[in-house]
Design a protein around this motif. Structure first.
Motif, PDB file in Angstrom:
ATOM      1  N   GLN A   1       0.831  -1.203   0.000  1.00 38.47           N
ATOM      2  CA  GLN A   1       0.000   0.000   0.000  1.00 38.47           C
ATOM      3  C   GLN A   1       0.867   1.256   0.000  1.00 38.47           C
ATOM      4  OE1 GLN A   1      -2.436  -0.651   3.449  1.00 38.47           O
ATOM      5  NE2 GLN A   1      -3.958  -1.855   2.337  1.00 38.47           N
ATOM      6  N   ALA A   2       1.941   1.233   0.801  1.00 36.28           N
ATOM      7  CA  ALA A   2       2.848   2.386   0.839  1.00 36.28           C
ATOM      8  C   ALA A   2       3.521   2.578  -0.520  1.00 36.28           C
ATOM      9  CB  ALA A   2       3.899   2.191   1.931  1.00 36.28           C
ATOM     10  N   LEU A   3       3.917   1.484  -1.148  1.00 36.96           N
ATOM     11  CA  LEU A   3       4.549   1.572  -2.464  1.00 36.96           C
ATOM     12  C   LEU A   3       3.563   2.096  -3.503  1.00 36.96           C
ATOM     13  CD1 LEU A   3       7.139   1.058  -4.029  1.00 36.96           C
ATOM     14  CD2 LEU A   3       6.384  -1.288  -4.408  1.00 36.96           C
ATOM     15  N   ASP A   4       2.309   1.630  -3.431  1.00 31.04           N
ATOM     16  CA  ASP A   4       1.283   2.131  -4.347  1.00 31.04           C
ATOM     17  C   ASP A   4       1.070   3.634  -4.152  1.00 31.04           C
ATOM     18  OD1 ASP A   4       0.932  -0.379  -5.401  1.00 31.04           O
ATOM     19  OD2 ASP A   4      -0.894  -0.832  -4.275  1.00 31.04           O
ATOM     20  N   LYS A   5       1.017   4.065  -2.884  1.00 28.73           N
ATOM     21  CA  LYS A   5       0.820   5.492  -2.593  1.00 28.73           C
ATOM     22  C   LYS A   5       2.012   6.304  -3.100  1.00 28.73           C
ATOM     23  CE  LYS A   5      -1.362   8.956  -0.730  1.00 28.73           C
ATOM     24  NZ  LYS A   5      -2.585   9.464  -1.330  1.00 28.73           N
ATOM     25  N   GLU A   6       3.226   5.757  -2.906  1.00 28.61           N
ATOM     26  CA  GLU A   6       4.422   6.451  -3.384  1.00 28.61           C
ATOM     27  C   GLU A   6       4.395   6.580  -4.907  1.00 28.61           C
ATOM     28  OE1 GLU A   6       9.276   5.955  -3.506  1.00 28.61           O
ATOM     29  OE2 GLU A   6       8.100   4.592  -2.281  1.00 28.61           O
ATOM     30  N   ARG A   7       4.010   5.523  -5.584  1.00 24.77           N
ATOM     31  CA  ARG A   7       3.922   5.579  -7.056  1.00 24.77           C
ATOM     32  C   ARG A   7       2.869   6.590  -7.500  1.00 24.77           C
ATOM     33  NH1 ARG A   7       4.032  -0.875  -7.562  1.00 24.77           N
ATOM     34  NH2 ARG A   7       6.281  -1.166  -7.651  1.00 24.77           N
ATOM     35  N   GLU A   8       1.739   6.605  -6.793  1.00 25.91           N
ATOM     36  CA  GLU A   8       0.672   7.542  -7.130  1.00 25.91           C
ATOM     37  C   GLU A   8       1.136   8.980  -6.942  1.00 25.91           C
ATOM     38  OE1 GLU A   8      -3.496   8.915  -5.076  1.00 25.91           O
ATOM     39  OE2 GLU A   8      -2.976   6.786  -4.971  1.00 25.91           O
ATOM     40  N   LEU A   9       1.828   9.243  -5.823  1.00 24.11           N
ATOM     41  CA  LEU A   9       2.320  10.592  -5.558  1.00 24.11           C
ATOM     42  C   LEU A   9       3.407  10.997  -6.558  1.00 24.11           C
ATOM     43  CD1 LEU A   9       2.463  10.611  -1.651  1.00 24.11           C
ATOM     44  CD2 LEU A   9       0.820  11.778  -3.131  1.00 24.11           C
ATOM     45  N   THR A  10       4.247  10.049  -6.943  1.00 28.45           N
ATOM     46  CA  THR A  10       5.284  10.340  -7.936  1.00 28.45           C
ATOM     47  C   THR A  10       4.653  10.692  -9.278  1.00 28.45           C
ATOM     48  OG1 THR A  10       6.870   8.895  -6.817  1.00 28.45           O
ATOM     49  CG2 THR A  10       7.309   9.412  -9.131  1.00 28.45           C
TER      50      THR A  10
ATOM     51  N   ALA B   1       3.172  14.129  -8.940  1.00 27.48           N
ATOM     52  CA  ALA B   1       4.233  15.147  -8.950  1.00 27.48           C
ATOM     53  C   ALA B   1       4.759  15.357 -10.365  1.00 27.48           C
ATOM     54  CB  ALA B   1       5.368  14.731  -8.018  1.00 27.48           C
ATOM     55  N   ASN B   2       4.950  14.279 -11.102  1.00 25.27           N
ATOM     56  CA  ASN B   2       5.421  14.396 -12.483  1.00 25.27           C
ATOM     57  C   ASN B   2       4.409  15.145 -13.342  1.00 25.27           C
ATOM     58  OD1 ASN B   2       7.795  13.051 -11.915  1.00 25.27           O
ATOM     59  ND2 ASN B   2       7.024  11.066 -12.550  1.00 25.27           N
ATOM     60  N   GLN B   3       3.133  14.818 -13.157  1.00 28.21           N
ATOM     61  CA  GLN B   3       2.084  15.475 -13.934  1.00 28.21           C
ATOM     62  C   GLN B   3       2.010  16.963 -13.591  1.00 28.21           C
ATOM     63  OE1 GLN B   3      -1.845  14.012 -13.121  1.00 28.21           O
ATOM     64  NE2 GLN B   3      -2.764  15.049 -14.856  1.00 28.21           N
TER      65      GLN B   3
ATOM     66  N   GLN C   1       4.740  38.198 -15.973  1.00 24.41           N
ATOM     67  CA  GLN C   1       5.151  36.817 -16.224  1.00 24.41           C
ATOM     68  C   GLN C   1       5.622  36.163 -14.926  1.00 24.41           C
ATOM     69  OE1 GLN C   1       8.194  36.292 -19.207  1.00 24.41           O
ATOM     70  NE2 GLN C   1       8.514  34.153 -18.674  1.00 24.41           N
ATOM     71  N   ARG C   2       6.420  36.899 -14.150  1.00 23.34           N
ATOM     72  CA  ARG C   2       6.910  36.368 -12.867  1.00 23.34           C
ATOM     73  C   ARG C   2       5.738  36.044 -11.932  1.00 23.34           C
ATOM     74  NH1 ARG C   2       8.482  39.052  -7.954  1.00 23.34           N
ATOM     75  NH2 ARG C   2       9.949  37.766  -6.800  1.00 23.34           N
ATOM     76  N   CYS C   3       4.777  36.958 -11.834  1.00 22.35           N
ATOM     77  CA  CYS C   3       3.610  36.739 -10.965  1.00 22.35           C
ATOM     78  C   CYS C   3       2.793  35.535 -11.426  1.00 22.35           C
ATOM     79  CB  CYS C   3       2.725  37.980 -10.936  1.00 22.35           C
ATOM     80  SG  CYS C   3       3.484  39.394 -10.116  1.00 22.35           S
ATOM     81  N   ARG C   4       2.601  35.399 -12.723  1.00 22.19           N
ATOM     82  CA  ARG C   4       1.833  34.267 -13.250  1.00 22.19           C
ATOM     83  C   ARG C   4       2.563  32.948 -12.996  1.00 22.19           C
ATOM     84  NH1 ARG C   4       0.512  35.631 -19.280  1.00 22.19           N
ATOM     85  NH2 ARG C   4      -0.853  33.824 -19.105  1.00 22.19           N
ATOM     86  N   ASN C   5       3.894  32.962 -13.127  1.00 24.10           N
ATOM     87  CA  ASN C   5       4.675  31.750 -12.828  1.00 24.10           C
ATOM     88  C   ASN C   5       4.534  31.352 -11.366  1.00 24.10           C
ATOM     89  OD1 ASN C   5       5.604  31.524 -15.449  1.00 24.10           O
ATOM     90  ND2 ASN C   5       7.592  32.447 -15.037  1.00 24.10           N
ATOM     91  N   ILE C   6       4.617  32.348 -10.473  1.00 27.52           N
ATOM     92  CA  ILE C   6       4.481  32.057  -9.038  1.00 27.52           C
ATOM     93  C   ILE C   6       3.079  31.534  -8.737  1.00 27.52           C
ATOM     94  CG2 ILE C   6       4.395  33.137  -6.749  1.00 27.52           C
ATOM     95  CD1 ILE C   6       6.665  35.007  -7.744  1.00 27.52           C
ATOM     96  N   GLU C   7       2.074  32.139  -9.342  1.00 23.24           N
ATOM     97  CA  GLU C   7       0.694  31.680  -9.127  1.00 23.24           C
ATOM     98  C   GLU C   7       0.514  30.246  -9.623  1.00 23.24           C
ATOM     99  OE1 GLU C   7      -3.901  33.073 -10.082  1.00 23.24           O
ATOM    100  OE2 GLU C   7      -2.237  34.045 -11.107  1.00 23.24           O
ATOM    101  N   SER C   8       1.070  29.945 -10.767  1.00 27.94           N
ATOM    102  CA  SER C   8       0.976  28.578 -11.299  1.00 27.94           C
ATOM    103  C   SER C   8       1.674  27.590 -10.377  1.00 27.94           C
ATOM    104  CB  SER C   8       1.599  28.494 -12.689  1.00 27.94           C
ATOM    105  OG  SER C   8       0.832  29.217 -13.617  1.00 27.94           O
ATOM    106  N   GLN C   9       2.841  27.986  -9.877  1.00 27.25           N
ATOM    107  CA  GLN C   9       3.575  27.104  -8.964  1.00 27.25           C
ATOM    108  C   GLN C   9       2.788  26.894  -7.677  1.00 27.25           C
ATOM    109  OE1 GLN C   9       7.597  28.310  -8.349  1.00 27.25           O
ATOM    110  NE2 GLN C   9       8.039  26.690  -6.906  1.00 27.25           N
ATOM    111  N   LEU C  10       2.197  27.961  -7.157  1.00 26.93           N
ATOM    112  CA  LEU C  10       1.392  27.844  -5.942  1.00 26.93           C
ATOM    113  C   LEU C  10       0.191  26.931  -6.176  1.00 26.93           C
ATOM    114  CD1 LEU C  10       0.727  28.639  -3.043  1.00 26.93           C
ATOM    115  CD2 LEU C  10      -0.425  30.677  -3.948  1.00 26.93           C
ATOM    116  N   ASN C  11      -0.462  27.081  -7.314  1.00 27.14           N
ATOM    117  CA  ASN C  11      -1.612  26.217  -7.624  1.00 27.14           C
ATOM    118  C   ASN C  11      -1.199  24.755  -7.735  1.00 27.14           C
ATOM    119  OD1 ASN C  11      -3.516  28.259  -7.610  1.00 27.14           O
ATOM    120  ND2 ASN C  11      -3.257  28.709  -9.786  1.00 27.14           N
ATOM    121  N   ARG C  12      -0.049  24.483  -8.340  1.00 27.28           N
ATOM    122  CA  ARG C  12       0.425  23.098  -8.432  1.00 27.28           C
ATOM    123  C   ARG C  12       0.746  22.550  -7.048  1.00 27.28           C
ATOM    124  NH1 ARG C  12      -0.673  24.912 -12.803  1.00 27.28           N
ATOM    125  NH2 ARG C  12      -2.669  24.401 -11.916  1.00 27.28           N
TER     126      ARG C  12
END
Length: 200
Positions: free
Chosen positions: A65-74, A77-79, A179-190
């Motif tokens: 289960q932990a391995l499945d959760k780790e794969r799901e989180l990875t 994160a990639n997406q 552009q900087r503000c939009r990048n920060i907002e996108s990063q925060l949303n992710r």
């Protein structure tokens, strides 16, 4: 009269019989003890093996289960990382498109829809304007407050001087800053998406 050798022989036979019974009883007891010990040991070993098997199964299930959760989180994160890269690329493209328009929109204008194009009149941005602008975006300390509205004479005389900044400079800066503000907002949303996805 009793025959002494006969009695002795009978007594020896009786004692021998008692000895045999005693030895048999002891042997039977020892055998029973050994059998009981072996039986208890076998039951204990079986119970221990079952316990180890159950523990291994439980651990493999938890580990799985932990391995499945780790794969799901990875995968998440990639997406999210890929989405962030795409967003930043879009922001850079938008900034590039906007900057291509700056010269055109700051050099000519029409006083009316049917009027011919004319050079844009000079627009003066004072040092005070630049100070407020930079203070608003955190690029400089917030300028001191003027005692009252319209009390321009009480302000620093240098605030009213032309800062040499043109309309194109303002647009150039705000496109980069945007552009900087939009990048920060996108990063925060992710990051928020990641946080939501990582909850158990």
């Amino acid at each position: 009269m009793l025959d002494t050798p006969f009695i002795a022989t009978r007594l020896q036979a009786a004692l021998a019989g008692l000895g045999l019974i005693a030895i048999t009883t002891l042997a039977a007891g020892a055998g029973g003890y050994g059998l009981g010990h072996r039986s208890a040991q076998a039951k204990g070993e079986t119970a221990l093996a079952n316990l180890k098997r159950d523990h291994a199964l439980l651990m493999s299930t938890a580990a799985g289960q932990a391995l499945d959760k780790e794969r799901e989180l990875t995968a998440t994160a990639n997406q999210l990382g890929f989405q962030l890269l795409q967003a930043r690329a879009r922001h850079a493209e938008d900034t590039d498109q906007l900057k291509r328009r700056i010269t055109r929109v700051t050099s000519q204008y029409r006083p009316a829809p049917d009027a011919p194009l004319q050079p844009v009149p000079q627009c003066v941005f004072t040092h005070g304007f630049v100070g407020v602008y930079n203070g608003a975006i955190g690029a400089a300390p917030v300028p001191p407050t003027i005692p009252a509205a319209g009390a321009a004479d009480a302000a620093d005389p240098a605030e009213a001087l032309d800062a040499g900044v043109q309309q194109a400079d303002i647009l150039e800066h705000i496109t980069d800053y945007g552009q900087r503000c939009r990048n920060i907002e996108s990063q925060l949303n992710r990051l928020l998406d990641w946080h939501e996805g990582s909850k158990p």
